[in-house]
Design a protein around this motif. Structure first.
Motif, short mmCIF file in Angstrom:
data_model
loop_
_atom_site.label_atom_id
_atom_site.label_comp_id
_atom_site.label_asym_id
_atom_site.label_seq_id
_atom_site.Cartn_x
_atom_site.Cartn_y
_atom_site.Cartn_z
N ILE A 182 -9.37 -2.96 -1.45
CA ILE A 182 -8.33 -3.96 -1.22
C ILE A 182 -8.56 -5.17 -2.11
CG2 ILE A 182 -7.33 -5.57 0.47
CD1 ILE A 182 -8.06 -3.53 2.65
N ASP A 235 -5.08 -1.19 -2.64
CA ASP A 235 -4.20 -1.83 -1.67
C ASP A 235 -4.28 -3.34 -1.88
OD1 ASP A 235 -3.46 0.58 -0.58
OD2 ASP A 235 -4.80 0.45 1.15
N PHE A 246 -2.37 1.32 4.27
CA PHE A 246 -3.73 0.85 4.53
C PHE A 246 -4.56 1.83 5.35
CE2 PHE A 246 -2.35 -2.91 2.58
CZ PHE A 246 -3.40 -3.81 2.47
N SER A 277 0.83 -1.20 0.00
CA SER A 277 0.00 0.00 0.00
C SER A 277 0.87 1.25 0.00
CB SER A 277 -0.90 0.01 1.24
OG SER A 277 -1.59 1.25 1.37
#
Length: 439
Positions: free
Chosen positions: A183, A224, A176, A172
């Motif tokens: 995600i 991410d 995050f 990331s």
């Protein structure tokens, strides 16, 4: 700084035991033509009666089923198929010979590469993967710490049943912390004999961290990533040391049975132990004594719930068959089935644009309709608890190689699968952004 040449040296080590394939002495593998749905039902019946090892469930009129059978049960299987008018043929007449030849091919591949191997071009052992995971973090962070100090986090989910670390990477640009970013969570080697799945995850790390192309910056900046290369390390190690075709975990409960392991992909808490499973603790599709009895399945569950509000895609990578499957496995569909099919089709189409001519096109659809109903799958559970796009990805089948994919094909599988992963990340992100902006 540890260099790539050090990785290459480590990848030359082999933990294969001589004669380990002798456990399959007398076993044969048979292909079965499926012309209509009634034949699928007949096949399921004989699989349950004889407790056959199903390598591929096939698809009516599109893919042949493939099953392995012991010498003692071979005539029973063939008689049953003949009595029901189902066409069959020999896929492998000698499983031991086939596996020995594959082991030799992998060893020759390493020797020919002469120390120039990279992690995602080989079938690395668990120890090699564990080292590689640490190296990817440390090496990349050392070179890029000032620009991306929080780009990569190595996480140890905890020990497997036998005490091996179950590790994964979080990738990331914002550590995050940006809730506007979806995600993408992928994992591999839930079924331990499916070696070719692990290099795909390592290659995804490589593309995101070490070989980010100019037209792919959006994949790192707007998404991410959580990547777990080996869900089932105990089983994975066992396939290198004892039984190449071992599928299950290696948990041991002597109060239940002297047999080891559970099918981790039947161990999730959704319609648990109701269909597509066996009550025999020695079966490859034994779901376990209770939902989440396997710590490896617990780790997947916990990651999902930790990030449930943001995980947009869950990709459970398996081998083989050229399938992109989604829930539910009880012959019902999620409310967003149209979107699920669309994102899956985008993934499949992207892969098919660069696939080899010898590989079939990807089939996309509900797993129960396209293959067979099961209960307790990771795909179904993750979809049910709230992840919008949960898929089982079955990697390509090349000719008659089944689980014995020659290492020469790994690069092709990595490249084409990454195309699909990237395409599905972008397609699903569009839906995520729309929903996020509308709140």
């Amino acid at each position: 700084m540890v260099t790539l040449s050090v990785i290459s040296i480590l990848l030359l080590f082999s933990f294969t035991s001589a004669g380990k394939n002798d456990v399959y002495e007398g076993f044969t593998v048979h292909g079965i033509k499926l012309r209509e749905q009634s034949e699928v039902t007949i096949l399921r019946e004989v699989v349950a009666i004889l407790d056959l090892d199903v390598w591929s469930h096939g698809a009516v009129g599109l893919r042949d089923a493939v099953v392995m059978v012991s010498k003692e049960n071979e005539s029973k299987l063939l008689d049953y198929l003949d009595e029901n008018g189902i066409h069959h043929y020999v896929h492998l007449a000698d499983v031991v010979k086939a596996l020995d030849e594959h082991d030799e091919a992998v060893s020759n591949w390493k020797r020919r590469r002469n120390g120039k191997m990279v992690p995602f071009e080989d079938y690395p052992t668990y120890e090699e993967v564990k080292f590689i995971l640490t190296l990817v973090v440390n090496d990349y962070m050392e070179r890029l710490a000032t620009k991306y100090p929080n780009l990569v986090t190595l996480v140890n989910a905890g020990p497997s049943f036998e005490g091996r670390d179950v590790k994964y990477l979080k990738i990331s640009t914002t550590n995050f912390t940006d809730s506007s970013k979806p995600i993408y969570f992928m994992d591999a080697t839930m079924h331990s004999r499916e070696w070719v799945t692990t290099p795909v995850t390592l290659y995804a790390m490589h593309r995101l961290l070490e070989d980010l192309r100019s037209d792919e910056h959006d994949l790192l900046e707007t998404v991410d990533w959580i990547i777990m290369p080996i869900v089932n390390p105990d089983g994975y190690v066992y396939t290198h040391t004892d039984e190449r075709l071992w599928r299950r975990t290696r948990s041991y409960r002597p109060e239940i049975s002297t047999c080891y392991g559970v099918d981790a992909n039947r161990n999730f808490n959704i319609s648990f132990n109701t269909i597509g499973v066996s009550s025999n603790p020695c079966s490859d599709i034994y779901p376990g004594p209770a939902p989440f009895s396997e710590i490896e399945a617990v780790y997947i569950r916990d990651i999902v719930f930790e990030h449930l509000d943001r995980i947009q895609v869950y990709l459970n990578i398996h081998s083989y068959g050229n399938f992109i499957l989604f829930g539910f496995d009880d012959l019902t569909l999620p409310p967003n089935a149209v979107e699920l099919h669309y994102v899956g089709a985008v993934m499949g189409a992207a892969i098919d644009t660069v696939k080899l001519p010898i590989a079939p096109h990807y089939l996309v659809g509900n797993s129960a309709y396209l293959l067979y109903p099961v209960s307790g799958s990771a795909q179904d559970y993750v979809q049910y608890v709230g992840v919008p796009y949960a898929y089982t990805l079955e990697l390509p089948e090349f000719l008659r190689y089944d689980f014995r994919v020659p290492p020469e094909y790994i690069e092709q599988i990595n490249i084409e699968t990454w195309r699909g992963i990237a395409a599905s990340a972008r397609a699903s992100t569009l839906f995520y952004t729309r929903r996020h902006n509308s709140v």
